[in-house]
Design an enzyme around this catalytic site. Structure first.
Site, PDB file in Angstrom:
ATOM      1  N   LEU A  79      38.987  50.411  53.562  1.00  0.00           N
ATOM      2  CA  LEU A  79      40.517  50.388  54.757  1.00  0.00           C
ATOM      3  C   LEU A  79      39.453  51.206  55.696  1.00  0.00           C
ATOM      4  O   LEU A  79      39.879  52.217  56.131  1.00  0.00           O
ATOM      5  CB  LEU A  79      41.536  50.815  53.967  1.00  0.00           C
ATOM      6  CG  LEU A  79      41.763  50.753  52.550  1.00  0.00           C
ATOM      7  CD1 LEU A  79      43.309  51.792  52.257  1.00  0.00           C
ATOM      8  CD2 LEU A  79      42.802  49.199  52.831  1.00  0.00           C
ATOM      9  N   PHE A 137      35.346  38.895  51.046  1.00  0.00           N
ATOM     10  CA  PHE A 137      35.410  38.753  52.772  1.00  0.00           C
ATOM     11  C   PHE A 137      34.920  40.019  53.216  1.00  0.00           C
ATOM     12  O   PHE A 137      34.700  40.416  54.533  1.00  0.00           O
ATOM     13  CB  PHE A 137      36.772  38.901  52.838  1.00  0.00           C
ATOM     14  CG  PHE A 137      38.096  37.046  52.453  1.00  0.00           C
ATOM     15  CD1 PHE A 137      37.962  36.636  53.231  1.00  0.00           C
ATOM     16  CD2 PHE A 137      38.242  36.954  50.741  1.00  0.00           C
ATOM     17  CE1 PHE A 137      39.033  35.150  52.824  1.00  0.00           C
ATOM     18  CE2 PHE A 137      39.138  36.492  50.924  1.00  0.00           C
ATOM     19  CZ  PHE A 137      39.002  35.270  51.720  1.00  0.00           C
ATOM     20  N   ALA A 138      34.954  40.743  52.572  1.00  0.00           N
ATOM     21  CA  ALA A 138      34.191  42.481  53.240  1.00  0.00           C
ATOM     22  C   ALA A 138      33.666  42.151  54.225  1.00  0.00           C
ATOM     23  O   ALA A 138      32.161  41.715  53.765  1.00  0.00           O
ATOM     24  CB  ALA A 138      34.258  43.009  52.687  1.00  0.00           C
ATOM     25  N   ALA A 139      33.482  42.843  55.243  1.00  0.00           N
ATOM     26  CA  ALA A 139      32.316  42.502  56.475  1.00  0.00           C
ATOM     27  C   ALA A 139      33.096  43.364  58.047  1.00  0.00           C
ATOM     28  O   ALA A 139      33.957  43.654  57.943  1.00  0.00           O
ATOM     29  CB  ALA A 139      32.835  41.621  56.709  1.00  0.00           C
ATOM     30  N   GLU A 140      32.009  43.599  58.686  1.00  0.00           N
ATOM     31  CA  GLU A 140      32.246  43.739  60.098  1.00  0.00           C
ATOM     32  C   GLU A 140      32.672  42.400  60.525  1.00  0.00           C
ATOM     33  O   GLU A 140      31.095  42.274  60.901  1.00  0.00           O
ATOM     34  CB  GLU A 140      31.107  45.269  60.411  1.00  0.00           C
ATOM     35  CG  GLU A 140      31.453  46.617  60.391  1.00  0.00           C
ATOM     36  CD  GLU A 140      32.270  47.137  60.298  1.00  0.00           C
ATOM     37  OE1 GLU A 140      33.076  46.926  61.387  1.00  0.00           O
ATOM     38  OE2 GLU A 140      32.749  47.819  59.551  1.00  0.00           O
ATOM     39  N   ASP A 156      30.932  29.648  61.578  1.00  0.00           N
ATOM     40  CA  ASP A 156      30.497  28.899  61.283  1.00  0.00           C
ATOM     41  C   ASP A 156      29.413  29.687  62.541  1.00  0.00           C
ATOM     42  O   ASP A 156      28.347  28.793  63.673  1.00  0.00           O
ATOM     43  CB  ASP A 156      31.489  27.985  62.614  1.00  0.00           C
ATOM     44  CG  ASP A 156      32.019  28.443  63.566  1.00  0.00           C
ATOM     45  OD1 ASP A 156      32.133  30.150  63.930  1.00  0.00           O
ATOM     46  OD2 ASP A 156      32.974  27.794  64.561  1.00  0.00           O
ATOM     47  N   GLU A 157      29.485  30.938  62.881  1.00  0.00           N
ATOM     48  CA  GLU A 157      28.763  31.416  64.155  1.00  0.00           C
ATOM     49  C   GLU A 157      27.577  31.762  63.960  1.00  0.00           C
ATOM     50  O   GLU A 157      26.068  31.693  64.911  1.00  0.00           O
ATOM     51  CB  GLU A 157      29.094  33.035  65.092  1.00  0.00           C
ATOM     52  CG  GLU A 157      30.803  32.501  65.361  1.00  0.00           C
ATOM     53  CD  GLU A 157      30.819  34.175  65.878  1.00  0.00           C
ATOM     54  OE1 GLU A 157      30.046  34.275  66.125  1.00  0.00           O
ATOM     55  OE2 GLU A 157      32.414  34.172  65.879  1.00  0.00           O
ATOM     56  N   TYR A 172      26.651  40.309  65.180  1.00  0.00           N
ATOM     57  CA  TYR A 172      27.160  40.341  64.094  1.00  0.00           C
ATOM     58  C   TYR A 172      27.048  38.551  63.463  1.00  0.00           C
ATOM     59  O   TYR A 172      27.133  38.117  62.005  1.00  0.00           O
ATOM     60  CB  TYR A 172      28.793  40.015  64.918  1.00  0.00           C
ATOM     61  CG  TYR A 172      29.941  38.831  63.698  1.00  0.00           C
ATOM     62  CD1 TYR A 172      29.579  40.425  62.883  1.00  0.00           C
ATOM     63  CD2 TYR A 172      30.050  37.745  64.294  1.00  0.00           C
ATOM     64  CE1 TYR A 172      31.100  39.110  61.555  1.00  0.00           C
ATOM     65  CE2 TYR A 172      30.645  36.699  63.469  1.00  0.00           C
ATOM     66  CZ  TYR A 172      31.310  37.497  61.895  1.00  0.00           C
ATOM     67  OH  TYR A 172      32.154  36.729  60.979  1.00  0.00           O
ATOM     68  N   SER A 219      23.344  38.673  60.976  1.00  0.00           N
ATOM     69  CA  SER A 219      24.164  39.899  59.791  1.00  0.00           C
ATOM     70  C   SER A 219      24.916  39.069  59.022  1.00  0.00           C
ATOM     71  O   SER A 219      24.484  39.197  57.788  1.00  0.00           O
ATOM     72  CB  SER A 219      24.958  41.072  60.594  1.00  0.00           C
ATOM     73  OG  SER A 219      26.711  40.688  60.568  1.00  0.00           O
ATOM     74  N   LYS A 220      25.460  37.923  59.304  1.00  0.00           N
ATOM     75  CA  LYS A 220      26.506  36.995  59.139  1.00  0.00           C
ATOM     76  C   LYS A 220      25.322  36.029  58.196  1.00  0.00           C
ATOM     77  O   LYS A 220      25.072  35.421  56.912  1.00  0.00           O
ATOM     78  CB  LYS A 220      27.384  36.044  59.439  1.00  0.00           C
ATOM     79  CG  LYS A 220      28.935  37.188  59.434  1.00  0.00           C
ATOM     80  CD  LYS A 220      29.660  37.566  58.008  1.00  0.00           C
ATOM     81  CE  LYS A 220      30.221  36.800  57.553  1.00  0.00           C
ATOM     82  NZ  LYS A 220      30.745  37.506  56.654  1.00  0.00           N
ATOM     83  N   ASN A 239      36.991  29.882  63.809  1.00  0.00           N
ATOM     84  CA  ASN A 239      37.115  31.069  64.771  1.00  0.00           C
ATOM     85  C   ASN A 239      38.908  30.650  63.420  1.00  0.00           C
ATOM     86  O   ASN A 239      39.822  29.561  64.028  1.00  0.00           O
ATOM     87  CB  ASN A 239      37.703  31.280  65.692  1.00  0.00           C
ATOM     88  CG  ASN A 239      36.632  31.478  66.239  1.00  0.00           C
ATOM     89  OD1 ASN A 239      35.447  31.830  66.107  1.00  0.00           O
ATOM     90  ND2 ASN A 239      37.009  32.021  67.478  1.00  0.00           N
ATOM     91  N   ARG A 249      35.951  26.788  71.569  1.00  0.00           N
ATOM     92  CA  ARG A 249      36.219  27.574  70.284  1.00  0.00           C
ATOM     93  C   ARG A 249      37.514  26.234  69.542  1.00  0.00           C
ATOM     94  O   ARG A 249      37.587  25.955  69.691  1.00  0.00           O
ATOM     95  CB  ARG A 249      36.622  28.776  70.271  1.00  0.00           C
ATOM     96  CG  ARG A 249      36.123  30.236  70.471  1.00  0.00           C
ATOM     97  CD  ARG A 249      34.458  30.491  70.269  1.00  0.00           C
ATOM     98  NE  ARG A 249      33.153  31.827  70.183  1.00  0.00           N
ATOM     99  CZ  ARG A 249      32.249  31.012  71.339  1.00  0.00           C
ATOM    100  NH1 ARG A 249      32.173  30.082  71.764  1.00  0.00           N
ATOM    101  NH2 ARG A 249      31.880  32.006  72.098  1.00  0.00           N
TER     102      ARG A 249
END
Ligand code: NAD
Length: 328
Positions: A36, A80-83, A125-126, A148, A151-152, A177, A212
C-alpha cells in the site's frame, strides 16, 4: 493451481486481475500481498472484499520471511508489485532498483524453495526501448533508456535466470501502456482526465509526437490469465494490440471525452529522455494461447472518464501535486 498469490494486487492492473481471478470457479484462494504505497489503495479491491476467497496481506515483497511463508502456501505467483511511474524514476531511481529488481529476486528466491507451479512476472514494452520503425518481438534485444525501464529489464532477466538456473517456472509478460479505471492519476490518461474535469489545463512534452500503444487493462489481464494457466516456463509473451496514438492525438480524444477544448493544452519542453515510439509484435501470444484484445481505446475512453468523474473524492492529492519530471 488453486491458490494464487498476487503481489501489487491493490494497484491499478493488479486489482483488475484479482477481480478476474475471483470470477473463476476453480480458484480456492487469491492472496494479495501489497505494501500500500501511494499507488496502492484497498478501495481498488472494493468489488472483491466480500469474496470468501480473497485474503489480503499488508506487507513488502522485500520481507523474505513473510514471502517465504506465503510462497509455501500457494501454487502460483502473479507478480505486479513495482514502482511503476517513469517520471518518479527520473527524479530518484534508487527505490525502483530496490523494489523492482531486489524485490523480484526476493520473491524468486522464495519460489525456488517452494513447490510453485507458475511464476508470472509482469513487465512492460518499455524494456525494448524506442523503435523508430518496426515492432519488437520477444527476441528483440532489450535497450531500456530510463531508470524505470532499466529496472524492469533487469528484473525480467533475473526472473528468466531463475528459470534457467533453478527451474523456477517463470513466464514474463510485456504489455504496452494500460488504460482504464482505478489508475493513480500520475500517468498521462488519468492525469489529463482528472485535471480537465477540474477545469485545469494539461501539459504536453515537446510537440506531443511520442507514439504509445494504449491497451485496455482488461485486455492485458486477459493475456496475463492465459499465460498463468497456459504459458510455457522460460517464455516471454508480448501483450499488445491496443491503439497506437501520438500523445497529441491521444490528448484530442481526451479533450473531447472530457468536454474540453484545445485552449486547455499547454506545451512544455520535452524531457531529457522520452522515447519516440514503442511498438510490439504480439503474434506469439495470439498464435499459441489465443489472446485477442477486444477493447479499443476509442470505444472505452468514455467509460474511463466516467469512472474518474464518479470517483472524484478518491484522490487524496491535488493532482497538480503529483511529481512530474520536465527537464534537467
Ligand atoms: P501501480 O503503481 O498502480 O501499482 C503497484 C502496486 O504495487 C501498488 O499497489 C503498490 O502498493 C504495490 N507495491 C509497490 N511496492 C511494493 C512492495 N515493495 N511490496 C508490495 N507491494 C508493493 O502499478 P500498475 O500500473 O498496476 O503496474 C503493475 C505492473 O505492471 C508493474 O510491474 C508495471 O511495471 C507493469 N506494467 C504497467 C503498465 C501500465 O501501463 N500501468 C504497462 C506495462 C507493465
Amino acid at each position: 493451481m488453486q491458490k494464487i498469490l498476487v503481489t501489487g494486487g491493490a494497484g491499478f492492473i493488479g486489482s483488475h486481475f484479482v477481480n478476474r481471478l475471483l470470477q473463476r470457479t476453480d480458484i480456492e484462494r487469491v492472496t494479495v500481498l501489497d505494501l500500500l504505497t501511494y499507488a496502492g489503495n484497498p478501495a481498488n479491491l472494493s468489488a472483491a472484499w466480500d469474496s470468501p476467497h480473497l485474503h489480503f496481506v499488508h506487507g513488502d515483497i522485500l520481507d523474505r520471511p513473510l514471502v517465504d511463508s506465503l510462497l509455501q502456501r500457494h501454487d502460483a505467483v502473479v507478480h505486479f508489485a513495482a514502482e511503476s511511474h517513469v517520471d518518479r524514476s527520473l527524479l530518484d531511481a534508487r527505490g525502483f532498483l530496490t523494489t523492482n529488481v531486489t524485490g523480484t529476486q526476493t520473491l524468486l528466491e522464495a519460489a525456488r524453495h517452494a513447490a510453485i507451479e507458475k511464476f508470472v512476472h509482469v513487465s512492460t514494452d518499455e524494456v525494448y526501448g524506442p523503435l523508430p520503425t518496426g515492432c519488437a518481438t520477444e527476441d528483440t534485444p532489450l535497450r531500456p533508456t530510463v531508470p524505470y525501464a532499466a529496472s524492469k529489464a533487469a528484473s525480467d532477466l533475473v526472473a528468466l535466470s531463475y528459470q534457467q538456473t533453478y527451474g523456477v517456472p517463470v513466464c514474463v509478460t510485456r504489455s504496452s501502456n494500460n488504460f482504464g479505471p482505478r489508475q493513480y492519476p500520475e500517468k498521462v490518461i488519468p492525469r489529463f482526465v482528472t485535471l480537465l474535469l477540474q477545469g485545469e489545463p494539461v501539459t504536453i512534452h515537446g510537440r506531443g509526437q511520442h507514439v504509445r500503444n494504449w491497451l485496455h487493462v482488461e485486455d492485458n489481464c486477459a493475456g496475463i490469465e492465459l499465460v498463468l494457466f497456459g504459458g510455457v516456463p522460460g517464455q516471454v509473451y508480448n501483450i499488445g494490440g491496443g491503439t497506437d496514438l501520438t500523445t497529441a492525438a491521444l490528448t484530442e480524444l481526451i479533450l473531447t471525452a472530457c468536454g474540453a477544448g484545445p485552449g486547455s493544452v499547454r506545451y512544455i519542453p520535452d524531457r531529457q529522455s522520452n522515447d519516440e515510439r514503442y511498438a510490439m509484435d504480439w503474434s506469439k501470444i495470439a498464435g499459441t494461447l489465443g489472446y485477442q484484445p477486444r477493447r479499443p481505446l476509442r470505444d472505452h475512453l468514455a467509460e474511463t472518464v466516467a469512472w474518474y468523474r464518479d470517483h472524484a473524492a478518491r484522490w487524496p492529492l491535488p493532482v497538480d501535486a503529483v511529481p512530474t519530471y520536465a527537464g534537467k
